[in-house]
Design a protein around this motif. Structure first.
Motif, PDB file in Angstrom:
ATOM      1  N   ALA A  92      14.599  13.590  11.341  1.00 13.02           N
ATOM      2  CA  ALA A  92      14.040  14.818  11.919  1.00 13.02           C
ATOM      3  C   ALA A  92      15.083  15.541  12.767  1.00 13.02           C
ATOM      4  N   ARG A  93      15.882  14.787  13.533  1.00 13.69           N
ATOM      5  CA  ARG A  93      16.919  15.421  14.365  1.00 13.69           C
ATOM      6  C   ARG A  93      17.980  16.101  13.502  1.00 13.69           C
ATOM      7  N   VAL A  94      18.431  15.405  12.474  1.00 17.14           N
ATOM      8  CA  VAL A  94      19.427  15.998  11.580  1.00 17.14           C
ATOM      9  C   VAL A  94      18.831  17.195  10.850  1.00 17.14           C
ATOM     10  N   GLY A  95      17.580  17.065  10.441  1.00 21.48           N
ATOM     11  CA  GLY A  95      16.916  18.173   9.765  1.00 21.48           C
ATOM     12  C   GLY A  95      16.825  19.408  10.642  1.00 21.48           C
ATOM     13  N   PHE A  96      16.575  19.202  11.920  1.00 24.89           N
ATOM     14  CA  PHE A  96      16.506  20.330  12.847  1.00 24.89           C
ATOM     15  C   PHE A  96      17.862  21.022  12.955  1.00 24.89           C
ATOM     16  N   ALA A  97      18.952  20.232  12.984  1.00 25.79           N
ATOM     17  CA  ALA A  97      20.298  20.812  13.058  1.00 25.79           C
ATOM     18  C   ALA A  97      20.613  21.615  11.795  1.00 25.79           C
ATOM     19  N   VAL A  98      20.252  21.072  10.628  1.00 25.69           N
ATOM     20  CA  VAL A  98      20.498  21.779   9.372  1.00 25.69           C
ATOM     21  C   VAL A  98      19.689  23.070   9.313  1.00 25.69           C
ATOM     22  N   LEU A  99      18.435  22.994   9.738  1.00 29.72           N
ATOM     23  CA  LEU A  99      17.590  24.186   9.735  1.00 29.72           C
ATOM     24  C   LEU A  99      18.141  25.239  10.692  1.00 29.72           C
ATOM     25  N   ALA A 100      18.659  24.803  11.834  1.00 30.49           N
ATOM     26  CA  ALA A 100      19.241  25.742  12.802  1.00 30.49           C
ATOM     27  C   ALA A 100      20.411  26.499  12.178  1.00 30.49           C
ATOM     28  N   MET A 101      21.234  25.799  11.391  1.00 31.53           N
ATOM     29  CA  MET A 101      22.356  26.462  10.728  1.00 31.53           C
ATOM     30  C   MET A 101      21.861  27.473   9.690  1.00 31.53           C
ATOM     31  N   GLU A 102      20.804  27.123   8.967  1.00 29.10           N
ATOM     32  CA  GLU A 102      20.247  28.053   7.993  1.00 29.10           C
ATOM     33  C   GLU A 102      19.688  29.296   8.680  1.00 29.10           C
ATOM     34  N   ILE A 103      19.034  29.102   9.806  1.00 29.24           N
ATOM     35  CA  ILE A 103      18.482  30.238  10.554  1.00 29.24           C
ATOM     36  C   ILE A 103      19.602  31.131  11.071  1.00 29.24           C
ATOM     37  N   VAL A 104      20.706  30.512  11.504  1.00 30.15           N
ATOM     38  CA  VAL A 104      21.848  31.294  11.988  1.00 30.15           C
ATOM     39  C   VAL A 104      22.390  32.178  10.860  1.00 30.15           C
ATOM     40  N   VAL A 105      22.528  31.609   9.662  1.00 30.58           N
ATOM     41  CA  VAL A 105      23.011  32.386   8.520  1.00 30.58           C
ATOM     42  C   VAL A 105      22.050  33.538   8.219  1.00 30.58           C
ATOM     43  N   LEU A 106      20.762  33.261   8.290  1.00 32.19           N
ATOM     44  CA  LEU A 106      19.767  34.304   8.047  1.00 32.19           C
ATOM     45  C   LEU A 106      19.846  35.397   9.101  1.00 32.19           C
ATOM     46  N   LEU A 107      20.041  35.012  10.366  1.00 30.44           N
ATOM     47  CA  LEU A 107      20.163  35.996  11.442  1.00 30.44           C
ATOM     48  C   LEU A 107      21.410  36.863  11.255  1.00 30.44           C
ATOM     49  N   VAL A 108      22.497  36.248  10.792  1.00 25.96           N
ATOM     50  CA  VAL A 108      23.718  37.015  10.521  1.00 25.96           C
ATOM     51  C   VAL A 108      23.446  38.069   9.455  1.00 25.96           C
ATOM     52  N   PHE A 109      22.719  37.680   8.417  1.00 24.30           N
ATOM     53  CA  PHE A 109      22.374  38.638   7.366  1.00 24.30           C
ATOM     54  C   PHE A 109      21.506  39.763   7.922  1.00 24.30           C
ATOM     55  N   VAL A 110      20.503  39.418   8.719  1.00 28.30           N
ATOM     56  CA  VAL A 110      19.600  40.430   9.266  1.00 28.30           C
ATOM     57  C   VAL A 110      20.360  41.418  10.152  1.00 28.30           C
ATOM     58  N   VAL A 111      21.214  40.898  11.033  1.00 27.33           N
ATOM     59  CA  VAL A 111      21.993  41.769  11.921  1.00 27.33           C
ATOM     60  C   VAL A 111      22.919  42.667  11.111  1.00 27.33           C
ATOM     61  N   ALA A 112      23.595  42.097  10.115  1.00 27.66           N
ATOM     62  CA  ALA A 112      24.502  42.888   9.285  1.00 27.66           C
ATOM     63  C   ALA A 112      23.737  43.948   8.500  1.00 27.66           C
ATOM     64  N   ALA A 113      22.566  43.579   7.966  1.00 24.97           N
ATOM     65  CA  ALA A 113      21.774  44.529   7.190  1.00 24.97           C
ATOM     66  C   ALA A 113      21.286  45.682   8.060  1.00 24.97           C
ATOM     67  N   VAL A 114      20.783  45.365   9.241  1.00 27.83           N
ATOM     68  CA  VAL A 114      20.315  46.408  10.158  1.00 27.83           C
ATOM     69  C   VAL A 114      21.461  47.327  10.558  1.00 27.83           C
ATOM     70  N   THR A 115      22.630  46.751  10.802  1.00 31.72           N
ATOM     71  CA  THR A 115      23.801  47.560  11.166  1.00 31.72           C
ATOM     72  C   THR A 115      24.176  48.533  10.061  1.00 31.72           C
ATOM     73  N   VAL A 116      24.200  48.053   8.835  1.00 30.78           N
ATOM     74  CA  VAL A 116      24.528  48.911   7.692  1.00 30.78           C
ATOM     75  C   VAL A 116      23.480  50.008   7.524  1.00 30.78           C
ATOM     76  N   LEU A 117      22.215  49.652   7.678  1.00 30.47           N
ATOM     77  CA  LEU A 117      21.147  50.642   7.515  1.00 30.47           C
ATOM     78  C   LEU A 117      21.196  51.713   8.598  1.00 30.47           C
ATOM     79  N   VAL A 118      21.530  51.313   9.818  1.00 28.62           N
ATOM     80  CA  VAL A 118      21.623  52.282  10.915  1.00 28.62           C
ATOM     81  C   VAL A 118      22.799  53.228  10.704  1.00 28.62           C
ATOM     82  N   GLN A 119      23.905  52.676  10.220  1.00 28.95           N
ATOM     83  CA  GLN A 119      25.115  53.488  10.062  1.00 28.95           C
ATOM     84  C   GLN A 119      25.113  54.318   8.783  1.00 28.95           C
TER      85      GLN A 119
END
Length: 267
Positions: free
Chosen positions: A154-181
């Motif tokens: 469960a601890r390792v799974g939480f760390a892996v999920l955190a990395m996946e969420i970070v990648v998703l957040l990077v995509f969301v931030v980049a997408a919003v930035t492109v859409l705004v610009q």
């Protein structure tokens, strides 16, 4: 006089209750994968005539009935086994056996595909090492991790999920930035209404839903931990519902943003 539940909890063969609400949700999201729509986005966008966000909205509503059913069943039959236990208690030993083997095949095939994808992805990063070596390494690591114990997993799974969420957040931030610009490459409501040139089609959306529901495979595995979760079956039931709702929000949001960044579907 002690109840049946109390006596079973105290039995030597009882599973150790060490998983909290967060652990259950993490397990569910790991089975689903927060970025599952990435692999089928193109097919869904074309099939639904551009209404890909609406497809995931409908798929979430459809899967909510399954999640609600699991939440009710885990309260009635709070034992490990998930669909096997429910089919056995509700329909009898024969249907329970069939359901159990079908679930077993599901839990064998999904990890097998994940291992293969891991090997292919790692081979693309380090081509000097064979993809089969990477695949075998992934099998060994996850096997040792599971032998270590459910709490460690469960601890390792939480760390892996955190990395996946970070990648998703990077995509969301980049997408919003492109859409705004630069603005959207299709109408702002088109991911929900479809492409203007093709028009809205209920049949097209439902066709996409039949594919999109595959992105939710795995959240039901939470019910398998009914005897390892603290708080009993009520906490497991809430975790099943919360996991599906969270996955639905993630899927709708990322598919909506991705659609706005793509040119109008030519399906």
């Amino acid at each position: 006089m002690a109840s049946v539940t109390d006596s079973s909890a105290a039995a030597p063969s009882a599973l150790r209750r060490s998983l909290g609400f967060r652990d259950l949700v993490v397990y569910g999201l790991l089975f689903i994968a927060p970025m599952a729509p990435v692999g089928v986005f193109g097919a869904l966008d074309a099939t639904s005539h551009g209404a890909v966000a609406l497809v995931y909205l409908c798929a979430t509503v459809a899967m909510a009935f399954t999640a609600f059913s699991y939440a009710q069943m885990v309260r009635v039959a709070p034992q490990a086994g998930s669909v096997f236990t429910y089919a056995r208690k509700g329909l009898g030993e024969g249907p329970g056996l069939i359901a159990g083997w079908m679930a077993m095949l599901d839990y064998l095939l999904i990890p097998a595909v994940a291992y293969l994808f891991s090997g292919i992805a790692m081979n693309a990063l380090v081509p000097e090492v064979s993809r089969w070596v990477w695949t075998a390494l992934a099998v060994v690591i996850t096997t040792l991790l599971n032998l270590w114990g459910v709490r460690a997993a469960a601890r390792v799974g939480f760390a892996v999920l955190a990395m996946e969420i970070v990648v998703l957040l990077v995509f969301v931030v980049a997408a919003v930035t492109v859409l705004v610009q630069g603005g959207a490459r299709r109408g702002w409501l088109s991911p929900l209404t479809g492409d203007g040139s093709l028009g809205f089609s209920t049949a097209a959306v439902l066709g996409g839903v039949s594919i999109a529901v595959l992105s939710y495979l795995g959240f039901d595995a939470i019910a398998s931990f009914a005897e390892e979760a603290t708080g009993g079956s009520e906490r497991v039931a809430r975790a099943v519902l919360f996991c599906l709702a969270l996955a639905g929000v993630l899927f709708i949001a990322q598919s909506y943003l991705a659609a706005l960044l793509m040119p109008v579907s030519s399906a």
